[in-house]
Write an enzyme that holds these catalytic residues in place. Structure first.
Site, PDB file in Angstrom:
ATOM      1  N   GLY A 233       0.754  -1.162  -0.145  1.00  0.00           N
ATOM      2  CA  GLY A 233      -0.022   0.020   0.003  1.00  0.00           C
ATOM      3  C   GLY A 233       0.803   1.360   0.010  1.00  0.00           C
ATOM      4  O   GLY A 233       0.425   2.069   0.502  1.00  0.00           O
ATOM      5  N   ALA A 234       2.108   1.192  -0.981  1.00  0.00           N
ATOM      6  CA  ALA A 234       2.750   2.335  -0.662  1.00  0.00           C
ATOM      7  C   ALA A 234       2.718   3.426  -1.781  1.00  0.00           C
ATOM      8  O   ALA A 234       3.218   4.425  -2.066  1.00  0.00           O
ATOM      9  CB  ALA A 234       4.205   1.813  -0.750  1.00  0.00           C
ATOM     10  N   SER A 235       1.454   3.219  -2.537  1.00  0.00           N
ATOM     11  CA  SER A 235       0.842   4.136  -3.798  1.00  0.00           C
ATOM     12  C   SER A 235       0.540   5.309  -3.379  1.00  0.00           C
ATOM     13  O   SER A 235       0.302   6.431  -3.723  1.00  0.00           O
ATOM     14  CB  SER A 235      -0.189   3.403  -4.616  1.00  0.00           C
TER      15      SER A 235
ATOM     16  N   ASN B  54       1.209  -2.426   5.227  1.00  0.00           N
ATOM     17  CA  ASN B  54       0.487  -1.373   5.684  1.00  0.00           C
ATOM     18  C   ASN B  54      -0.675  -1.283   4.781  1.00  0.00           C
ATOM     19  O   ASN B  54      -1.746  -0.509   5.163  1.00  0.00           O
ATOM     20  CB  ASN B  54       1.471  -0.209   5.076  1.00  0.00           C
TER      21      ASN B  54
ATOM     22  N   SER C 267      -4.563  -0.248  13.826  1.00  0.00           N
ATOM     23  CA  SER C 267      -5.381   0.769  14.150  1.00  0.00           C
ATOM     24  C   SER C 267      -5.706   1.057  15.675  1.00  0.00           C
ATOM     25  O   SER C 267      -6.123  -0.160  16.501  1.00  0.00           O
ATOM     26  CB  SER C 267      -6.706   0.707  13.244  1.00  0.00           C
TER      27      SER C 267
ATOM     28  N   TYR D 147     -13.479  -4.143  10.427  1.00  0.00           N
ATOM     29  CA  TYR D 147     -12.216  -3.439  10.419  1.00  0.00           C
ATOM     30  C   TYR D 147     -11.678  -3.429  11.684  1.00  0.00           C
ATOM     31  O   TYR D 147     -10.469  -3.840  11.889  1.00  0.00           O
ATOM     32  CB  TYR D 147     -12.452  -1.926   9.859  1.00  0.00           C
TER      33      TYR D 147
ATOM     34  N   ALA E 275     -12.015  -5.761  14.027  1.00  0.00           N
ATOM     35  CA  ALA E 275     -11.728  -6.941  14.361  1.00  0.00           C
ATOM     36  C   ALA E 275     -10.494  -7.464  13.505  1.00  0.00           C
ATOM     37  O   ALA E 275      -9.679  -8.001  14.149  1.00  0.00           O
ATOM     38  CB  ALA E 275     -12.999  -8.002  14.086  1.00  0.00           C
TER      39      ALA E 275
END
Ligand SMILES: NC(=O)c1ccc[n+]([C@@H]2O[C@H](COP(=O)([O-])OP(=O)(O)OC[C@H]3O[C@@H](n4cnc5c(N)ncnc54)[C@H](OP(=O)(O)O)[C@@H]3O)[C@@H](O)[C@H]2O)c1
Length: 258
Positions: free
Chosen positions: A18-20, A94, A150, A163, A165
């Site tokens: 998820g580095a975009s 991530n 989170s 989310y 959970a």
């Protein structure tokens, strides 16, 4: 004892899922600034990933694509990083999704779909990436895995229970893997952000309720992606080995765990 070179990632290869965009992009830039070669992972926003790559100082970075919910795709992603870059020192798990599915209003079909999508992406995909990375790290004698979870894992997510959970399970998985992988020289930690100023939060932060969200912290703001990224780098750095198993809050004192 000599002082270890904190935050020096020269010669290391870091895969960031998820580095975009968002936190992942900020981490990619910070790792590259500290000498790492970075594998920039994305799912569907190829142009955004290309922009991250273009923002990285140094050389030898590359882009990889995978749907985190696709087990074979995750394996191909990790293997291709090792094949092309020669090693894997740090995995930053991530990538993640958040979707509202309030129990009082969604249909049963919508409820099930949200749970399946969220857990496949945020939990099973993350576990698969950790597995694949750990096998390479074991063979090369060590490594680091940092999982981005989170605050919702602790505080509850009334509109997105899947989310919350998924992130609570990621914390638990981080602790289990910290114990299982320590004998192999692999250190596993988690970062648990509160609200962060990214695309994921934009609709909420720009809505009338945005000020109330900012007021959750006594700093009266949300985190920047760079603030979360900085903690990720710290946890992945030489000298932070004894933090293995830790879940570090980055939430501006908006929610204090005891
Ligand atoms: N923003 C917040 O307030 C906040 C708070 C606490 C925790 N977090 C966590 O921090 C992490 C990063 O969040 P962010 O705010 O930076 O998110 P973001 O701006 O929405 O970016 C999400 C990233 O995840 C990737 N992604 C989404 N679905 C994917 C899938 N199915 N397979 C592979 N990659 C996928 C996206 O790739 P594409 O660009 O290709 O779509 C993108 O790079 C997430 O795990 C999130 O849960 C965020």
């Amino acid at each position: 004892m000599s002082t270890p070179p904190i935050m020096d990632f020269s010669g290391q290869v870091v895969l960031i899922t998820g580095a975009s965009r968002g936190i992942g992009r900020a981490a990619a830039v910070q790792f590259a600034r500290q000498g790492a070669r970075v594998a920039v992972h994305y799912h569907s926003h190829a142009q955004a990933a290309a922009e991250t790559l273009a923002a990285l100082p140094g050389e030898g970075h590359l882009i990889v694509q995978a749907d985190m919910a696709d087990a074979e795709g995750v394996r191909r992603m990790v293997d291709s990083v090792v094949q092309q870059m020669g090693r894997l020192d740090v995995l930053v798990n991530n990538a993640g999704i958040y979707e509202d599915h309030p129990v009082a209003t969604v249909s049963y079909d919508e409820w099930q779909a949200a749970w399946t999508r969220t857990l496949q992406t945020n939990l099973v995909g993350v576990a698969n990436a950790a597995y694949c990375a750990a096998r390479h790290m074991m063979a090369q004698g060590g490594g680091r895995i940092v999982n981005v979870t989170s605050r919702g894992a602790f505080r509850g997510e009334p509109d997105a229970p899947a989310y919350g959970a998924s992130k609570a399970a990621m914390n638990s998985m981080s602790q289990s893997l910290a114990k299982a992988l320590a004998p192999h020289g692999i250190y596993v930690t988690a970062v648990a952000p509160g609200w962060v100023d990214t695309d994921m939060a934009a609709d909420y932060l720009n809505a009338p309720g945005g000020d109330a969200i900012r007021a959750q912290s006594p700093l009266n703001r949300v985190a920047t992606p760079d603030e979360v990224a900085y903690t990720v780098l710290f946890l992945a750095s030489r000298g932070a080995e004894f933090l293995t198993g830790a879940v570090v809050d980055v939430n501006g004192a908006s929610y204090l765990r005891t």
